[in-house]
Design a protein around this motif. Structure first.
Motif, PDB file in Angstrom:
ATOM      1  N   TYR A 108      -5.095   1.815   1.421  1.00 42.86           N
ATOM      2  CA  TYR A 108      -5.570   0.435   1.464  1.00 42.86           C
ATOM      3  C   TYR A 108      -4.997  -0.273   2.685  1.00 42.86           C
TER       4      TYR A 108
ATOM      5  N   SER B 172       0.826  -1.193   0.000  1.00 36.78           N
ATOM      6  CA  SER B 172       0.000   0.000   0.000  1.00 36.78           C
ATOM      7  C   SER B 172       0.866   1.250   0.000  1.00 36.78           C
TER       8      SER B 172
ATOM      9  N   ASN C 229      -3.963  -8.124  -1.965  1.00 38.01           N
ATOM     10  CA  ASN C 229      -3.724  -7.030  -2.891  1.00 38.01           C
ATOM     11  C   ASN C 229      -4.818  -6.936  -3.948  1.00 38.01           C
TER      12      ASN C 229
END
Length: 296
Positions: free
Chosen positions: A64, A60, A128
């Motif tokens: 996130y 990130s 992810n």
């Protein structure tokens, strides 16, 4: 384990924000993490837990990672967040939420690559946006469209979204298609620092990794290879929208305008409004302008 119920986004029509334009602010800063990515993170965590994982690992630039740390803490899972060492987030929020924060040299793409490696090595869930839980990510991000659809009932509208990886744009496009709601989608990013911006209106092309320039204001908008960039361009083109560039000064001006109306976002989180402000003359007779507003 009981989970803390997240505070939902606030969708509110604001007629005095941009003269002559009906603006609907989709204010996602109210989530614990301050990020619109929290519903996506919660969707990933739910699926990872169902798959038997007790740890989720993500790369990130900050937003996130914050969202994933919050979602994991609420669900009782462990979380590892990999961040670029020299970027401004610092990982303090993720650490406060109980995440294991690690740093790598380079940029966002390097953090994601390292997180892929760690997830494989530790047999953890790779959370992810381009990993095995991608469908959960896109489903979670699609909630922003469902929220405003319930409010507007399919009325004429346009949607303005900060452009980083392009993930939110792809998710919005999918949900708009599912609802059969013809809404132009506009992506707003940092000039010269994101291939969604530099490629428009042509085909997607990555940037040289050493060409992008990060600042404390534009970091979440910076990529040399946007993971959902090609899909984002497809959504924007098919919807009749466009891609717009917003400088740091544009971002700060949008942030300041929001603050005068007692709405608060980071500069990058105000990118959608920055794009609308620059092109307001085209929006005055084009229905409600939906602006996604985030804390990071």
């Amino acid at each position: 384990m009981s989970q803390t119920r997240p505070v939902p986004a606030s969708a509110e029509l604001v007629d005095d924000l941009v003269p002559g334009v009906r603006v609907l602010l989709l204010d996602e800063t109210r989530y614990t993490s301050g990020s619109h990515k929290e519903p996506a993170a919660r969707a990933v965590v739910a699926k990872a837990r169902a798959d038997g994982h007790d740890r989720v690992i993500v790369g990130s630039c900050g937003s996130y990672g914050r969202a994933m740390a919050t979602a994991c803490a609420a669900a009782g899972l462990h979380c590892t967040v990999v961040l670029p060492a020299d970027w401004g987030d610092g990982g303090s929020f993720a650490e406060t939420a109980g995440a294991d924060v690690r740093f790598v040299s380079g940029g966002y793409e390097d953090a994601v690559e390292e997180s892929h490696r760690l997830a494989l090595a530790e047999e953890a869930a790779d959370g992810n946006v381009d990993g095995p839980y991608q469908e959960s990510v896109l489903s979670g991000h699609g909630e922003i469209v469902s929220t405003v659809y319930r409010m507007l009932g399919g009325a004429d509208a346009a949607l303005w979204i900060p452009a980083g990886n392009g993930t939110t744009i792809v998710a919005a496009g999918r949900q708009l298609a599912a609802l059969d709601w013809p809404v132009p989608v506009h992506g707003v990013g940092s000039p010269g620092n994101n291939p969604i911006v530099t490629s428009w209106p042509g085909p997607y092309r990555t940037l040289p990794a050493d060409q992008v320039v990060t600042t404390v204001h534009n970091e979440p908008l910076v990529n040399w290879d946007a993971l959902h960039g090609p899909g984002a361009l497809t959504v924007i083109t098919a919807s009749g929208g466009a891609v717009h560039a917003a400088t740091d000064d544009d971002l700060l001006a949008a942030q300041s305008l929001l603050a005068r109306h007692r709405r608060y976002a980071s500069p990058s989180g105000a990118a959608g409004l920055a794009g609308l402000l620059a092109h307001a003359r085209f929006a005055r007779s084009a229905g409600v302008q939906i602006v996604l507003l985030t804390g990071r």
